[in-house]
Design a protein around this motif. Structure first.
Motif, short mmCIF file in Angstrom:
data_model
loop_
_atom_site.label_atom_id
_atom_site.label_comp_id
_atom_site.label_asym_id
_atom_site.label_seq_id
_atom_site.Cartn_x
_atom_site.Cartn_y
_atom_site.Cartn_z
N ARG B 103 0.85 -1.21 0.00
CA ARG B 103 0.00 0.00 0.00
C ARG B 103 0.87 1.25 0.00
NH1 ARG B 103 -3.93 -1.03 -2.46
NH2 ARG B 103 -4.05 -3.26 -2.31
N LEU B 167 -12.84 9.09 5.03
CA LEU B 167 -14.07 9.20 4.23
C LEU B 167 -14.38 10.68 3.99
CD1 LEU B 167 -16.87 6.72 5.37
CD2 LEU B 167 -15.69 6.82 3.18
N MET B 170 -12.20 12.19 1.34
CA MET B 170 -12.56 11.75 -0.02
C MET B 170 -13.78 12.50 -0.52
SD MET B 170 -11.96 7.67 -0.30
CE MET B 170 -12.58 7.03 1.24
N ILE B 171 -14.75 12.69 0.38
CA ILE B 171 -16.00 13.32 -0.03
C ILE B 171 -15.76 14.80 -0.34
CG2 ILE B 171 -18.29 14.01 0.84
CD1 ILE B 171 -18.27 11.21 2.30
N PRO B 174 -12.37 14.68 -4.20
CA PRO B 174 -12.20 13.39 -4.88
C PRO B 174 -10.76 13.15 -5.34
CG PRO B 174 -14.12 14.55 -5.71
CD PRO B 174 -13.40 15.51 -4.81
N ILE B 177 -8.97 10.47 -3.30
CA ILE B 177 -9.57 9.14 -3.12
C ILE B 177 -8.55 8.00 -3.11
CG2 ILE B 177 -11.04 7.42 -4.24
CD1 ILE B 177 -13.00 9.67 -4.88
N LYS B 178 -7.69 7.95 -4.13
CA LYS B 178 -6.76 6.81 -4.20
C LYS B 178 -5.90 6.72 -2.94
CE LYS B 178 -6.43 5.90 -9.08
NZ LYS B 178 -5.63 5.99 -10.30
N VAL B 181 -8.02 5.70 0.17
CA VAL B 181 -8.36 4.27 0.20
C VAL B 181 -7.15 3.45 0.65
CG1 VAL B 181 -8.94 2.26 -1.22
CG2 VAL B 181 -10.25 4.37 -1.47
N ASN B 182 -5.97 3.80 0.14
CA ASN B 182 -4.77 3.06 0.57
C ASN B 182 -4.49 3.24 2.05
OD1 ASN B 182 -3.62 1.57 -1.71
ND2 ASN B 182 -3.54 3.56 -2.71
N ILE B 184 -6.83 3.83 4.33
CA ILE B 184 -7.86 3.03 5.02
C ILE B 184 -7.42 1.57 5.11
CG2 ILE B 184 -10.18 2.02 4.72
CD1 ILE B 184 -11.13 4.78 3.79
N LEU B 185 -6.87 1.06 4.00
CA LEU B 185 -6.44 -0.34 3.99
C LEU B 185 -5.26 -0.55 4.96
CD1 LEU B 185 -6.85 -1.13 0.21
CD2 LEU B 185 -8.29 -1.95 2.08
N ARG B 188 -6.60 -0.98 8.33
CA ARG B 188 -7.13 -2.34 8.54
C ARG B 188 -6.02 -3.36 8.74
NH1 ARG B 188 -12.63 -2.56 8.03
NH2 ARG B 188 -12.60 -4.81 8.23
N HIS B 189 -4.92 -3.19 8.01
CA HIS B 189 -3.81 -4.14 8.20
C HIS B 189 -3.26 -4.04 9.62
CE1 HIS B 189 -4.22 -5.03 4.06
NE2 HIS B 189 -3.59 -3.99 3.58
#
Lengths: 226, 226
Positions: B103, B167, B170-171, B174, B177-178, B181-182, B184-185, B188-189
């Motif tokens: 990521r 979020l 991003m809103i 835009p 966004i990319k 999202v990375n 966010i991931l 989670r990791h």
């Protein structure tokens, strides 16, 4: 004594099969909840998590008892340690089904982003992998186990495709962001389910052949030698 | 024979510690690569994955050998099966470090989205949990193991907070966004790494107490009885 041990091993086998069925049902239900936008099914997946957790503990304790009391050798030993590993993989798949249900719960707050095509396709493959990995375990079917491991790339590719498509959606219309992020996460949960099925496939190959293929160790050791 | 077995158990202990150190280093390096935007460190994490995979197989094979040849009882049996489980958790943490590095590699293609505050904080907690869970294992420290399990919520809450903040980014724009999202991931990791540390904490409690606390089974069984 020998007969009692055979019975205990059969009992272990049956418990694993029951657990596998429970997990398969949770995954199906989570995907059905997503496709049919059904809140009741979401709640049903959340309710079932507990049963899956309890049967894992049950299997684990039975395995420890068998290791301690029966002091099994060779193939029985491999069967029991594989059973512990497979139960752990199944429990993790159950967690992923819960994750999908939770993401679906979020998605139900908004209108449908787009007709779902790739995610259900990915779900179908992941579910087939789960079923095949368990069948490979029951029938000691090394060939089927290897086929499961080979399908992992298929799921990874679909997931990458879904990820890229949803990124495009978000960039074109920021109003889709929340939904797209939740769908991206569902894609990843399905990818994880396929990973766990692959791990079971590897455990089955180990069980049958008595050697590990984890992390493609056959090739690696070949490389080191060659 | 007794002495040889003690030596083998010490060998197993040392291998697990070595593996834990390797995994801790991979996680640190992945987070450092993210913070310092360093491509070389990303590559180093990817390179190290293989070594972690190989030492897991090594530990697994040693455990199977000990179970087969030594037919251990009681606490030795629990130690060996716990070692197999802990090695599996460590290997999965190593995978998460690789995911973070991948990521990060994506993120390096773009300018920094925003100064990173919560993700490094979350990383610090997750890394402390990893270290504590291993120390709990070495010292058979049940209290420390329980402390690890209790910190899991802290990481989950931070992750939720990161998710909501990104979020919003991003809103509002835009163009982010990319990157969002990375990030966010990556959140989670890190959450998954904390989960694996929690699993090790549970294994340690089982090892010390000879009973399972997985899935809060103590309370559950109490409820069933009560």
């Amino acid at each position: 004594m020998e007969r009692k041990f055979d019975e205990e091993l059969r009992d272990l086998n049956e418990k694993l099969l029951r657990m596998a069925t429970m997990v398969e049902e949770s995954i199906s239900l989570a995907i059905k909840a997503l496709k049919e936008r059904n809140e009741d099914m979401v709640q049903e997946v959340l309710r079932r998590e507990e049963d899956i957790n309890l049967i894992e503990i049950d299997i684990d304790e039975l395995c420890m008892k068998l290791l301690a009391l029966r002091q099994p050798m060779a193939s029985d030993l491999r069967f029991i340690t594989s059973a512990m590993k497979i139960a752990a993989e199944l429990e993790r798949m159950g967690d992923q089904a819960v994750n999908i249900a939770e993401r679906t719960e979020e998605l139900l707050k908004y209108p449908l982003l787009k007709p779902l095509i790739d995610i259900p396709r990915m779900a179908t493959i992941a579910q087939e992998m789960v079923r095949d990995s368990i069948n490979a375990f029951i029938n000691h079917d090394e060939k089927l186990a290897r086929a499961v491991c080979e399908r992992d790339d298929e799921v990874d590719n679909l997931n990458d495709q879904i990820f890229r498509e949803l990124l495009t959606y978000m960039i074109e219309d920021p109003g889709t962001i929340k939904r797209a992020v939740n769908l991206i996460l569902i894609g990843r949960h399905l990818e994880r389910i396929a990973d766990h099925a692959t791990n079971i496939g590897e455990d089955v190959i180990y069980l049958v052949k008595g050697k590990t293929i984890k992390h493609h160790i056959e090739e690696k050791r070949g490389e080191l030698k060659g």
